[in-house]
Design a protein around this motif. Sequence first.
Motif, short mmCIF file in Angstrom:
data_model
loop_
_atom_site.label_atom_id
_atom_site.label_comp_id
_atom_site.label_asym_id
_atom_site.label_seq_id
_atom_site.Cartn_x
_atom_site.Cartn_y
_atom_site.Cartn_z
N ARG A 182 29.35 1.65 17.95
CA ARG A 182 29.99 2.32 16.91
C ARG A 182 30.58 3.81 17.51
N LYS A 211 31.54 10.01 17.21
CA LYS A 211 30.95 9.50 16.01
C LYS A 211 31.70 10.22 14.81
N LEU A 249 31.04 8.19 11.41
CA LEU A 249 29.93 6.88 12.13
C LEU A 249 28.59 7.06 12.25
N ARG A 250 28.23 8.28 12.07
CA ARG A 250 26.51 8.45 11.91
C ARG A 250 26.18 7.66 10.81
N ASN A 251 26.78 7.54 9.91
CA ASN A 251 26.28 6.75 8.62
C ASN A 251 26.58 5.48 8.79
N THR A 252 25.50 4.79 8.65
CA THR A 252 25.59 3.18 8.97
C THR A 252 26.31 2.51 8.04
N HIS A 253 26.74 2.88 6.82
CA HIS A 253 27.42 2.24 5.77
C HIS A 253 28.80 2.58 5.92
N ARG A 313 32.10 2.09 8.54
CA ARG A 313 32.69 1.44 9.67
C ARG A 313 34.15 1.45 9.70
#
Length: 426
Positions: free
Chosen positions: A182, A348, A86-90, A92
């Motif tokens: 997130r 995350k 979830l550290r990748n904003t692309h 969810r």
Amino acid sequence: MTHRQKRFAAGRSDRTIRTSVRSALAFLTAFGALAGAALVGAAPASGLPGGTVPGSTTLAPGVTYAQFDVQGAKGVTHAHLLTVDLRNTHVRLGLLYPGAVAARAAVSRMADAQGAVAGINGDFFNISEAQHPGVEVTGSTDGPAIVNGHVLKSSVPDGQRFGPELPPGTTTRDVLGVGVDRRARLDSLALAGSVRTPAGRLPLGGLNQYALPEGSVGAFTSDWGSVSRVRATCGTDTDRAADCSTDTYEVTVRKGRVVATSDTPGKGAIAAGTTVLVGREAGAQRLRKFFKGEPVTVTHRLVSATSRKAYSFALGGYPVLKGGRPLSGLDDTAAAVRTAVGIANGGKRLLLFALDGAPAYRKGLTISEVATTMRSLGSVDAFSLDGGGSTTLVARVPGAATVTVRNHPSGDAERRVPNGIGVFST
């Protein structure tokens, strides 16, 4: 093997996690204190860059898929794992569901309909009514559910749940969720609600759930679906198989006014802006005092036991690992095909875990072994979801139009389930 699973079969030997005997022994030595299951020839995810598993295939930025063997007390089983960063904003996570609480669909169908790149099945649910002939099965889940920040339902009484016996200290209110920050976390969500009229206020005992507490009033909204509401008045707080109540009442509220009443719970779609109140025993007696045209205000929300952060999505199940420690009292005798979710890296990173239901692996793992396996994969917290014939993991390779089922469901075909966890890439 089904046609949908053939595209990954040819390269399975390259993607499965199989290293040398030396690596396997090193892993088992490092984690020798863990009782129960052990990954066969695999290094722990927590000890690798980014927490990935060897042999993983990238499905989308921040999303990988892997499969590997796990040695349990009953034999070797096979696992499928989605790792979500979830550290990748692309990327969810969200709730997969068929558009109504009292409805079911295959995980693959829900994932494709909502555009997910991967997903697994979710909460335990009302799957049969053998004890109540003639009562319609709702297909609704045991625990709470939130989709896109919207509360769909609350939890049934512990004694009414259809899942296995809960570990000590856990309840049907337990959830796994991802907050608006997130971050994933384990929590407990309790219903807080009321029904108000000029004559007074009464507490709300349920929201869109297949079983209401004895003597309570529950609310059903358009989120429920068209299934009969009779099941909500069956059983007791401690006995799911107990007879349906003979003292029931239903009140329909539209645009803040009572528009209809009935001695028995009904069925059929509920229009937007309409709430149907169902009472049993003392709750029914209170509702009988309502009259057509009376102003009524119904409020409801889910209250977190641990977090002030609102949830973007949440679903029920029960915890098996907290703070890196398996819960006490976990069953270590009954092995089965399982689904679980692990949380790592401060919420995350998530690990969506599903066992294979092919005949060669169908003995599965005990819940105690699931907890130790999730810990060996790097999870600090872990949550058990519905298993057996419900266990399903789906994924879509880059460029594909639809997802495919990656494990073999133990019923030889996908079971229709009420919800799941979807992985979405933007």
